[in-house]
Structure formats: C-alpha cells, structure tokens
Design an enzyme around this catalytic site. Structure first.
Site, PDB file in Angstrom:
ATOM      1  N   ARG A  35       0.822  -1.216   0.000  1.00 46.41           N
ATOM      2  CA  ARG A  35       0.000   0.000   0.000  1.00 46.41           C
ATOM      3  C   ARG A  35       0.856   1.265   0.000  1.00 46.41           C
ATOM      4  O   ARG A  35       0.433   2.293  -0.517  1.00 46.41           O
ATOM      5  CB  ARG A  35      -0.922  -0.001   1.211  1.00 46.41           C
ATOM      6  N   LYS A 201     -18.047 -17.577   1.208  1.00 40.14           N
ATOM      7  CA  LYS A 201     -19.460 -17.416   1.516  1.00 40.14           C
ATOM      8  C   LYS A 201     -20.302 -16.784   0.414  1.00 40.14           C
ATOM      9  O   LYS A 201     -19.924 -15.759  -0.151  1.00 40.14           O
ATOM     10  CB  LYS A 201     -19.589 -16.545   2.771  1.00 40.14           C
ATOM     11  N   GLY A 357      -9.162  -8.974  -1.675  1.00 37.32           N
ATOM     12  CA  GLY A 357      -8.416  -9.803  -0.737  1.00 37.32           C
ATOM     13  C   GLY A 357      -7.725 -11.029  -1.266  1.00 37.32           C
ATOM     14  O   GLY A 357      -6.617 -10.947  -1.806  1.00 37.32           O
ATOM     15  N   GLY A 380     -12.683  -4.211   0.059  1.00 41.73           N
ATOM     16  CA  GLY A 380     -14.080  -3.841   0.300  1.00 41.73           C
ATOM     17  C   GLY A 380     -14.583  -2.781  -0.662  1.00 41.73           C
ATOM     18  O   GLY A 380     -15.730  -2.840  -1.133  1.00 41.73           O
TER      19      GLY A 380
HETATM   20  P1  AMP Z   1     -13.475 -14.932   0.789  1.00 48.72           P
HETATM   21  O1  AMP Z   1     -12.802 -14.082   1.849  1.00 48.72           O
HETATM   22  O2  AMP Z   1     -14.929 -15.053   0.964  1.00 48.72           O
HETATM   23  O3  AMP Z   1     -13.048 -14.544  -0.596  1.00 48.72           O
HETATM   24  O4  AMP Z   1     -12.944 -16.405   1.059  1.00 48.72           O
HETATM   25  C1  AMP Z   1     -11.600 -16.767   0.925  1.00 48.72           C
HETATM   26  C2  AMP Z   1     -11.366 -18.024   1.708  1.00 48.72           C
HETATM   27  O5  AMP Z   1     -12.225 -19.021   1.245  1.00 48.72           O
HETATM   28  C3  AMP Z   1      -9.963 -18.552   1.565  1.00 48.72           C
HETATM   29  O6  AMP Z   1      -9.309 -18.466   2.813  1.00 48.72           O
HETATM   30  C4  AMP Z   1     -10.153 -19.998   1.140  1.00 48.72           C
HETATM   31  O7  AMP Z   1      -9.323 -20.908   1.836  1.00 48.72           O
HETATM   32  C5  AMP Z   1     -11.589 -20.261   1.472  1.00 48.72           C
HETATM   33  N1  AMP Z   1     -12.171 -21.312   0.629  1.00 48.72           N
HETATM   34  C6  AMP Z   1     -12.168 -21.376  -0.697  1.00 48.72           C
HETATM   35  N2  AMP Z   1     -12.767 -22.505  -1.135  1.00 48.72           N
HETATM   36  C7  AMP Z   1     -13.146 -23.170  -0.045  1.00 48.72           C
HETATM   37  C8  AMP Z   1     -13.819 -24.416   0.170  1.00 48.72           C
HETATM   38  N3  AMP Z   1     -14.188 -25.185  -0.867  1.00 48.72           N
HETATM   39  N4  AMP Z   1     -14.070 -24.773   1.432  1.00 48.72           N
HETATM   40  C9  AMP Z   1     -13.696 -24.009   2.483  1.00 48.72           C
HETATM   41  N5  AMP Z   1     -13.062 -22.843   2.344  1.00 48.72           N
HETATM   42  C10 AMP Z   1     -12.794 -22.420   1.096  1.00 48.72           C
END
Ligand code: AMP
Length: 401
Positions: A35, A201, A357, A380
């Site tokens: 950054r 999620k 991220g 974000g």
């Molecule tokens: P996000 O912050 O929502 O973009 O999620 C990123 C995180 O999702 C990373 O730390 C990944 O390890 C996790 N992730 C990705 N695919 C999976 C999966 N199939 N099961 C559990 N965690 C996951």
C-alpha cells in the site's frame, strides 16, 4: 474536478489521503509495504513539480484515542527509505492542532510531512465537517489516493473535498488507475465478459452476483460458495461448506441468469478431503456426489479445464475470490489453473481485473501479478463498486462542478 497529471504543484502544499493501513510485526516494522509503494508515484510527481506533500492515513482500528500501537510514526523509517535520502520526511504527532499546523506551514517544496493516525479522532469515522475543515487548512490542494477506503464516508476520504475549490481537489495516480480499471470492467466491458467469483461465503457475494447478472456473459462460481448452489440444485455435498439459509437465493440467481441469458458455470468435479487439513486424505469426485464425511476443498481437473476454456474466449475478466483452499498445497490446483488461464487470456488481448483480498493474495503467491491487466488494492471498496454502489470517496471528487 482537477486532473492530477496536468496539475502543477509548484509552490503548493498538497494534502494527500493515502491508505497506509499496513501490517506491522511486534517490533513495529512494516511486513508488507504494497500500500505504501502504490502511493509513491503520486508523492513523487508532487515533489518533482516543486510542491510539498502532507500525507494523512489511518492505521488499524484504534478504539480510544491515541495509542502507541497504532501510531503512524512506526512507518517513518520505511517511508524515508522508500523515498530516498534526498527527500526529507517529517512527522507530526497529531493530524490537526497547533503542532500539525506549525509543521505544515514551515514545509518547503520537495519535503514530505506524515501526519499522525486520523482515527485517533472519532470525528474521522463519523465524517465530522469541523474536523474535515480543520484538516483542509493544512494545505492548498486535496488529493485522494486511498482507493482502499473509498467506500467510507469519512472526514478525510469524502467530507474534506467540500473545503477545497473544484480545481484544487482530485484523484491521485493510484485512485485514477483503480477507478479507470473498475469502470472499464463494469461500464465499458468488451464482450464476452466473464466474472469469476469464489471464496467462502455466498452471503458476501450475493449483491455483486446480482449486479453482474445485468452485465456479464458468463459467471463462474467456485470456492466454498459453489456448494450452496450445488446443494440447492439437489446435489449431495457431504460436509462441504454450505449456507442453508441461502439455498433459495442460489436458486433465484440461477433462474434470473437463465432469464437474462447469462451462463452460470459451477464446478462439475471437486477435490474432496476427509478433513479440513493440509495432510487430509483426498479424492476427486463429481461435485454433486460428495460422500458423507468428506468435503469439497477445491475445484477438480475437469472443472478447471472447463472454466479455463470460458476464460480464454473472454475479452473482459473480473476475478474475485479463490477456487479452493489455496493456502494448502493439496487444494491450490484450481486457483492456480484459473490464474494461468487469466494470464493467458490477458496475453491474447483480454482486459483482466483481479481484486478483493484473497484472489490478490493468490495471484501474488503463484507469481501471476504482472501477467494480468490490473490488480486492485481495494478489497471492500472494489466489492462495493461492483455491487453497483456509489463510493463516497469517488463521488466527493467527481460529483461537484
Ligand atoms: P473470501 O474471503 O470469501 O473470498 O474467502 C476466501 C477463503 O475461502 C480462503 O481463505 C479460502 O481458503 C476459502 N475457501 C475457498 N474454497 C473453499 C472451500 N471449498 N471450502 C472451504 N473454504 C474455502
């Protein structure tokens, strides 16, 4: 709104909002200066013109006023090293008040002043106009180069712009580049346009998917969130991640996509594991036939191949979120394959934007950061932009005449 590149800062003091919210170790040393380096071109241009730079930023989330832990003074040695020994870098132990104003008033062309953490005042996050006005007295022009906080209507990111005339407030070079690349994808995308959405999620990504249904040709859904869609369609997902309260949302998205002619791509196969562990036993199965007790932690080879084909025939690519648990070696192949496909498509002329991220961490980890068109610094902020929201930090500069 003024244009930064054509503005001459000679003899002027520029108050530059940067995002120096960097990670520090226990010895208060900067462990990732991405950054800070991202703001250097803006700082250097002002100095080269013969102007002086007053930097303001937040660091962390201080709760009760000033604290040693969140002091921006810790960044001073690193900032001085980045700018080189010919650039004097001063520090003010406050961002408003007598000391800040005195130091700012004595600043000469070619010098830099770093102000103390803005969030030591609760007025920063509440967007207090009096606080913003006080900050504005420090300088002749306002430059916003903090895309990472553009989604916040804080005093230093949005409210302050009103205290500068239209020809004295502008985006810095980083903010200009961020806004231009996000605009190019959302509003001027050359078709076919593929959005690759992954991560953990569904609930975090619903608004972005709904907005993209209006614009994209293809939406690839990978990562943990894919299993909510697969279960909603009747698949067996074992212990894979699932948000049961979002099953209907997933079905609604699939139906809306059909109505709008947008192709939704889900992983046909998965790398499954018997536990969430780097040393777990693994197998490859159809994504809708995950045995009980097992969980999908990456997209499988067939899905990687199918997704790569979609990516390679696209002219615009947006990538947010990994395809699997890429932090563990056994579950990184899918994310790596997608990074490779995005890089290949970019080299054949597609415009690719990676942001938010973990996808940024993934392209950096696999060494593809310089093989995509743009890697965004705003997590974000970028997500909210793609959700179709107006970002206060952008609007404060552009929506005035
Ligand atoms: P996000 O912050 O929502 O973009 O999620 C990123 C995180 O999702 C990373 O730390 C990944 O390890 C996790 N992730 C990705 N695919 C999976 C999966 N199939 N099961 C559990 N965690 C996951």
């Amino acid at each position: 709104m003024a244009t930064f590149s054509s503005f001459n800062f000679k003899g002027l003091k520029a108050l530059v909002r940067v995002d120096f919210n960097v990670p520090l170790n226990e010895a208060f040393e900067v462990t990732d200066d991405t950054r800070m380096t991202a703001a250097l071109p803006t700082i250097r241009k002002i100095l080269a013109d013969g102007g002086s730079v007053i930097l303001m930023s937040h660091l962390g989330r201080p709760k009760d006023g000033p604290s040693e832990k969140y002091s921006l003074k810790h960044l001073l040695p690193h900032l001085s090293a980045l700018l080189g020994k010919n650039v004097p870098v001063l520090f003010a132990g406050d961002c408003i008040g007598e000391q800040a104003h005195l130091t700012a008033s004595m600043l000469r062309g070619g010098e830099v002043l770093l102000l103390e953490n803005l969030r030591f005042y609760k007025e920063e996050e509440s967007g207090d106009p009096g606080f913003a006005e006080n900050l504005s007295w420090l300088a002749d022009a306002y430059v916003n180069d903090a895309f990472g906080t553009a989604h916040r209507a804080h005093a230093s990111t949005a409210v302050i712009a009103d205290f500068f005339p239209a020809d004295r407030r502008m985006f810095g070079l980083l903010m200009e580049a961020e806004v231009a690349s996000a605009e190019k994808v959302l509003h001027q995308s050359e078709k076919p346009f593929v959005a690759i959405i992954g991560g953990a999620k569904v609930s975090d990504k619903i608004l972005i998917i709904e907005n993209l249904l209006e614009r994209a040709t293809d939406i690839i859904i990978g990562g943990g969130m894919a299993y909510t869609f697969i279960k909603a369609r009747g698949g067996k997902i074992g212990n894979s991640l699932c948000e049961d309260d979002r099953l209907q949302t997933a079905l609604d998205i699939i139906e809306k996509a059909q109505q709008k002619g947008v192709n939704i791509h889900l992983p046909s196969d998965s790398v499954i594991a018997d536990k969430f562990d780097a040393a777990a036993a693994t197998d490859i199965v159809s994504s809708d036939a995950v045995p009980d007790g097992w969980m999908g932690l990456d997209i499988g080879p067939e899905a990687s191949k199918a997704f790569a084909e979609v990516i390679k025939r696209s002219k615009t690519i947006l990538w947010n979120g990994p395809m699997g648990v890429f932090e563990m070696e056994k579950f990184q192949s899918g994310t790596k394959a997608i990074a490779e496909a995005v890089a290949e498509s970019t080299s054949s002329g597609a415009f690719s934007l990676v942001g938010g991220g973990d996808s940024v961490a993934a392209v950096n980890r696999f060494g593809f950061n310089d093989q995509v068109s743009y890697v965004s610094t705003g997590g974000g902020a970028l997500l909210e932009y793609f959700e179709g929201k107006e970002l206060p930090g952008i609007a404060a500069i552009t929506s005035h005449t």
